[in-house]
Design a protein around this motif. Structure first.
Motif, PDB file in Angstrom:
ATOM      1  N   VAL A  17     -38.800 -47.767 -48.151  1.00  0.00           N
ATOM      2  CA  VAL A  17     -37.711 -48.187 -47.272  1.00  0.00           C
ATOM      3  C   VAL A  17     -36.745 -47.028 -47.124  1.00  0.00           C
ATOM      4  CG1 VAL A  17     -35.778 -49.773 -46.940  1.00  0.00           C
ATOM      5  CG2 VAL A  17     -37.904 -50.604 -47.984  1.00  0.00           C
ATOM      6  N   THR A  18     -36.637 -46.467 -45.924  1.00  0.00           N
ATOM      7  CA  THR A  18     -35.661 -45.410 -45.699  1.00  0.00           C
ATOM      8  C   THR A  18     -34.335 -46.026 -45.263  1.00  0.00           C
ATOM      9  OG1 THR A  18     -36.214 -45.035 -43.363  1.00  0.00           O
ATOM     10  CG2 THR A  18     -37.507 -43.833 -45.011  1.00  0.00           C
ATOM     11  N   GLY A  19     -33.256 -45.340 -45.576  1.00  0.00           N
ATOM     12  CA  GLY A  19     -31.944 -45.933 -45.340  1.00  0.00           C
ATOM     13  C   GLY A  19     -31.750 -47.160 -46.202  1.00  0.00           C
ATOM     14  N   GLY A  20     -32.295 -47.113 -47.416  1.00  0.00           N
ATOM     15  CA  GLY A  20     -32.337 -48.300 -48.272  1.00  0.00           C
ATOM     16  C   GLY A  20     -31.123 -48.524 -49.137  1.00  0.00           C
ATOM     17  N   ALA A  21     -30.117 -47.661 -49.044  1.00  0.00           N
ATOM     18  CA  ALA A  21     -28.958 -47.787 -49.925  1.00  0.00           C
ATOM     19  C   ALA A  21     -27.985 -48.861 -49.483  1.00  0.00           C
ATOM     20  CB  ALA A  21     -28.225 -46.443 -50.026  1.00  0.00           C
ATOM     21  N   SER A  22     -28.048 -49.265 -48.217  1.00  0.00           N
ATOM     22  CA  SER A  22     -27.064 -50.227 -47.719  1.00  0.00           C
ATOM     23  C   SER A  22     -27.618 -50.948 -46.500  1.00  0.00           C
ATOM     24  CB  SER A  22     -25.755 -49.523 -47.350  1.00  0.00           C
ATOM     25  OG  SER A  22     -25.972 -48.596 -46.291  1.00  0.00           O
ATOM     26  N   ALA A  35     -40.715 -60.576 -52.583  1.00  0.00           N
ATOM     27  CA  ALA A  35     -42.032 -61.010 -52.122  1.00  0.00           C
ATOM     28  C   ALA A  35     -43.162 -60.393 -52.945  1.00  0.00           C
ATOM     29  CB  ALA A  35     -42.216 -60.647 -50.650  1.00  0.00           C
ATOM     30  N   GLY A  36     -42.815 -59.584 -53.949  1.00  0.00           N
ATOM     31  CA  GLY A  36     -43.819 -59.063 -54.867  1.00  0.00           C
ATOM     32  C   GLY A  36     -44.139 -57.595 -54.718  1.00  0.00           C
ATOM     33  N   ALA A  37     -43.551 -56.911 -53.752  1.00  0.00           N
ATOM     34  CA  ALA A  37     -43.867 -55.497 -53.540  1.00  0.00           C
ATOM     35  C   ALA A  37     -43.100 -54.599 -54.501  1.00  0.00           C
ATOM     36  CB  ALA A  37     -43.540 -55.096 -52.098  1.00  0.00           C
ATOM     37  N   ARG A  38     -43.697 -53.461 -54.813  1.00  0.00           N
ATOM     38  CA  ARG A  38     -42.987 -52.405 -55.520  1.00  0.00           C
ATOM     39  C   ARG A  38     -42.352 -51.532 -54.447  1.00  0.00           C
ATOM     40  NH1 ARG A  38     -46.853 -49.398 -59.587  1.00  0.00           N
ATOM     41  NH2 ARG A  38     -44.842 -48.600 -60.347  1.00  0.00           N
ATOM     42  N   VAL A  39     -41.069 -51.245 -54.604  1.00  0.00           N
ATOM     43  CA  VAL A  39     -40.324 -50.609 -53.517  1.00  0.00           C
ATOM     44  C   VAL A  39     -39.777 -49.248 -53.933  1.00  0.00           C
ATOM     45  CG1 VAL A  39     -38.413 -50.842 -51.898  1.00  0.00           C
ATOM     46  CG2 VAL A  39     -39.679 -52.886 -52.635  1.00  0.00           C
ATOM     47  N   VAL A  40     -39.967 -48.272 -53.056  1.00  0.00           N
ATOM     48  CA  VAL A  40     -39.348 -46.959 -53.204  1.00  0.00           C
ATOM     49  C   VAL A  40     -38.202 -46.894 -52.195  1.00  0.00           C
ATOM     50  CG1 VAL A  40     -39.642 -44.470 -52.991  1.00  0.00           C
ATOM     51  CG2 VAL A  40     -41.489 -45.870 -53.958  1.00  0.00           C
ATOM     52  N   VAL A  41     -37.005 -46.790 -52.698  1.00  0.00           N
ATOM     53  CA  VAL A  41     -35.802 -46.741 -51.871  1.00  0.00           C
ATOM     54  C   VAL A  41     -35.476 -45.280 -51.570  1.00  0.00           C
ATOM     55  CG1 VAL A  41     -33.344 -47.307 -51.756  1.00  0.00           C
ATOM     56  CG2 VAL A  41     -34.932 -48.859 -52.925  1.00  0.00           C
ATOM     57  N   ALA A  42     -35.307 -44.961 -50.303  1.00  0.00           N
ATOM     58  CA  ALA A  42     -34.989 -43.587 -49.903  1.00  0.00           C
ATOM     59  C   ALA A  42     -33.684 -43.560 -49.124  1.00  0.00           C
ATOM     60  CB  ALA A  42     -36.118 -43.015 -49.052  1.00  0.00           C
ATOM     61  N   ASP A  43     -32.845 -42.594 -49.430  1.00  0.00           N
ATOM     62  CA  ASP A  43     -31.560 -42.487 -48.741  1.00  0.00           C
ATOM     63  C   ASP A  43     -30.899 -41.182 -49.150  1.00  0.00           C
ATOM     64  OD1 ASP A  43     -28.777 -43.114 -47.740  1.00  0.00           O
ATOM     65  OD2 ASP A  43     -29.678 -45.088 -47.460  1.00  0.00           O
ATOM     66  N   LEU A  44     -29.942 -40.723 -48.347  1.00  0.00           N
ATOM     67  CA  LEU A  44     -29.109 -39.588 -48.743  1.00  0.00           C
ATOM     68  C   LEU A  44     -27.994 -40.027 -49.678  1.00  0.00           C
ATOM     69  CD1 LEU A  44     -28.800 -37.533 -45.428  1.00  0.00           C
ATOM     70  CD2 LEU A  44     -29.970 -36.873 -47.546  1.00  0.00           C
ATOM     71  N   ASP A  45     -27.679 -41.315 -49.674  1.00  0.00           N
ATOM     72  CA  ASP A  45     -26.671 -41.891 -50.562  1.00  0.00           C
ATOM     73  C   ASP A  45     -27.331 -42.172 -51.914  1.00  0.00           C
ATOM     74  OD1 ASP A  45     -24.810 -43.381 -51.956  1.00  0.00           O
ATOM     75  OD2 ASP A  45     -24.644 -44.980 -50.456  1.00  0.00           O
ATOM     76  N   ALA A  46     -27.267 -41.193 -52.807  1.00  0.00           N
ATOM     77  CA  ALA A  46     -27.960 -41.318 -54.090  1.00  0.00           C
ATOM     78  C   ALA A  46     -27.389 -42.447 -54.942  1.00  0.00           C
ATOM     79  CB  ALA A  46     -27.884 -39.999 -54.847  1.00  0.00           C
ATOM     80  N   ARG A  47     -26.088 -42.578 -54.963  1.00  0.00           N
ATOM     81  CA  ARG A  47     -25.475 -43.626 -55.781  1.00  0.00           C
ATOM     82  C   ARG A  47     -25.908 -45.013 -55.312  1.00  0.00           C
ATOM     83  NH1 ARG A  47     -18.943 -44.419 -56.891  1.00  0.00           N
ATOM     84  NH2 ARG A  47     -19.127 -46.283 -58.201  1.00  0.00           N
ATOM     85  N   GLY A  48     -25.776 -45.257 -54.008  1.00  0.00           N
ATOM     86  CA  GLY A  48     -26.166 -46.557 -53.471  1.00  0.00           C
ATOM     87  C   GLY A  48     -27.655 -46.791 -53.578  1.00  0.00           C
ATOM     88  N   MET A  55     -31.679 -52.602 -59.125  1.00  0.00           N
ATOM     89  CA  MET A  55     -31.626 -54.049 -58.939  1.00  0.00           C
ATOM     90  C   MET A  55     -33.013 -54.662 -58.815  1.00  0.00           C
ATOM     91  SD  MET A  55     -28.529 -54.391 -56.162  1.00  0.00           S
ATOM     92  CE  MET A  55     -28.833 -56.130 -55.906  1.00  0.00           C
ATOM     93  N   ILE A  56     -33.962 -53.921 -58.272  1.00  0.00           N
ATOM     94  CA  ILE A  56     -35.292 -54.475 -58.002  1.00  0.00           C
ATOM     95  C   ILE A  56     -36.380 -53.843 -58.869  1.00  0.00           C
ATOM     96  CG2 ILE A  56     -34.683 -55.084 -55.620  1.00  0.00           C
ATOM     97  CD1 ILE A  56     -36.042 -52.534 -54.683  1.00  0.00           C
ATOM     98  N   ASP A  57     -35.952 -53.095 -59.873  1.00  0.00           N
ATOM     99  CA  ASP A  57     -36.898 -52.408 -60.748  1.00  0.00           C
ATOM    100  C   ASP A  57     -37.835 -51.527 -59.919  1.00  0.00           C
ATOM    101  OD1 ASP A  57     -38.011 -51.657 -63.166  1.00  0.00           O
ATOM    102  OD2 ASP A  57     -39.491 -53.284 -63.171  1.00  0.00           O
ATOM    103  N   GLY A  58     -37.231 -50.821 -58.951  1.00  0.00           N
ATOM    104  CA  GLY A  58     -38.006 -49.949 -58.084  1.00  0.00           C
ATOM    105  C   GLY A  58     -37.739 -48.495 -58.385  1.00  0.00           C
ATOM    106  N   HIS A  59     -37.927 -47.649 -57.390  1.00  0.00           N
ATOM    107  CA  HIS A  59     -37.737 -46.217 -57.546  1.00  0.00           C
ATOM    108  C   HIS A  59     -36.817 -45.703 -56.439  1.00  0.00           C
ATOM    109  CE1 HIS A  59     -41.081 -45.971 -60.443  1.00  0.00           C
ATOM    110  NE2 HIS A  59     -41.674 -46.855 -59.661  1.00  0.00           N
ATOM    111  N   PHE A  60     -36.092 -44.640 -56.737  1.00  0.00           N
ATOM    112  CA  PHE A  60     -35.231 -44.026 -55.731  1.00  0.00           C
ATOM    113  C   PHE A  60     -35.642 -42.585 -55.506  1.00  0.00           C
ATOM    114  CE2 PHE A  60     -31.652 -41.180 -54.821  1.00  0.00           C
ATOM    115  CZ  PHE A  60     -31.344 -41.632 -53.547  1.00  0.00           C
ATOM    116  N   ARG A  61     -35.570 -42.170 -54.234  1.00  0.00           N
ATOM    117  CA  ARG A  61     -35.832 -40.778 -53.884  1.00  0.00           C
ATOM    118  C   ARG A  61     -34.838 -40.358 -52.809  1.00  0.00           C
ATOM    119  NH1 ARG A  61     -39.103 -36.175 -55.332  1.00  0.00           N
ATOM    120  NH2 ARG A  61     -39.068 -34.813 -53.524  1.00  0.00           N
ATOM    121  N   ALA A  62     -34.070 -39.319 -53.069  1.00  0.00           N
ATOM    122  CA  ALA A  62     -33.175 -38.787 -52.048  1.00  0.00           C
ATOM    123  C   ALA A  62     -34.019 -38.205 -50.923  1.00  0.00           C
ATOM    124  CB  ALA A  62     -32.270 -37.719 -52.640  1.00  0.00           C
ATOM    125  N   CYS A  63     -33.654 -38.517 -49.673  1.00  0.00           N
ATOM    126  CA  CYS A  63     -34.475 -38.054 -48.563  1.00  0.00           C
ATOM    127  C   CYS A  63     -33.648 -37.938 -47.294  1.00  0.00           C
ATOM    128  CB  CYS A  63     -35.642 -39.018 -48.328  1.00  0.00           C
ATOM    129  SG  CYS A  63     -36.740 -38.533 -46.972  1.00  0.00           S
TER     130      CYS A  63
END
Length: 257
Positions: A17-22, A35-48, A55-63
């Motif tokens: 998910v890009t733009g996933g911080a907000s 819904a059961g998916a493993r989610v990689v959150v991508a955003d320039l907002d590292a904190r968010g 919150m979702i036991d996922g992963h974050f990547r600055a992008c």
């Protein structure tokens, strides 16, 4: 299908998910995880972004989605952390902030086109090999009602969102043979940072703001469905559904025949 109804419909799937911080990205990341998916959150907002990932036991990547190599690195990160990619919600976007007259600003124009259009093109290019490696998958891009109608007050935003709509309509059938479905969501004024500069006007005109969760639920309906090349409009007080485009008239008879 809403997040509540989906249960574990996406169990074992991996989503980016890009733009996933907000805003829409955050709501959709939460819905996909529920819904059961493993989610990689991508955003320039590292904190968010990290907050959502935690919150979702996922992963974050600055992008920075306007950077092709950053998109490739994001997909590679998802494959390393989660074993592959099945779903990409290419959602990152920004307000334009200028027009084509005296208020034209090249830097703002490039920033908006880079996020709103390049981010979808680059994201699609980067994720396709990963989707094919899993036997197929789903891509959903965030367009806008501004991609379905004339927007005289913000023609550049309308231009890049119309481009996303055209991309979805064209790539849907083009990618079908690869078992990859490509669709777009076209929300009206939805709860996100992109409408911050419009909140006063919306309040004055008593225009409703669409909850981000409504957009997230629509994304889930799309990724768990079987349609492709569709552009789902999302408007306050209406059930989201694919927009029905008119066919372009065919060629007429030559004059004199």
């Amino acid at each position: 299908m809403t997040a509540a109804e989906s249960g574990a419909a996406l169990q074992g799937k991996v989503a980016i998910v890009t733009g996933g911080a907000s805003g829409l990205g955050r709501a959709t990341a939460l819905a996909l995880a529920k819904a059961g998916a493993r989610v990689v959150v991508a955003d320039l907002d590292a904190r968010g972004g990290r907050e959502v990932a935690e919150m979702i036991d996922g992963h974050f990547r600055a992008c920075d989605v306007s950077d092709l190599e950053a998109n490739r690195a994001l997909v590679e990160f998802a494959e390393q952390q989660c074993g592959g990619v099945d779903i990409a919600f290419l959602n990152a976007g920004v307000a334009t902030g200028c027009g084509v007259g005296e208020d034209f600003d090249l830097a703002r124009y490039r920033r908006a086109m880079g996020a709103n259009l390049d981010g979808v093109v680059f994201g699609t290019h980067a994720v396709l090999p990963a989707l094919r490696a899993r036997g197929g998958g789903a891509i959903v891009a965030t367009a806008s009602l501004a991609g379905l109608a004339a927007v005289p007050l913000d023609p550049l935003y309308a231009a890049n969102k119309h481009a996303v709509v055209g991309l979805a309509r064209s790539l849907g059938p083009a990618l079908a043979r690869q078992n990859v479905r490509f669709n777009a969501v076209c929300p009206g004024f939805a709860e996100s940072r992109i409408i911050d500069h419009l909140r006063g006007m919306l309040a004055e005109q008593e225009l409703p703001i669409i909850p981000a969760e409504v957009v997230a639920d629509t994304v889930l309906r799309i990724v768990t469905g079987d349609g492709t090349g569709e552009c789902w409009f999302i408007q306050a007080g209406r059930d989201p559904e694919p927009f029905r485009f008119r066919h372009v008239p065919g060629p007429g008879k030559p004059v004199g025949i």
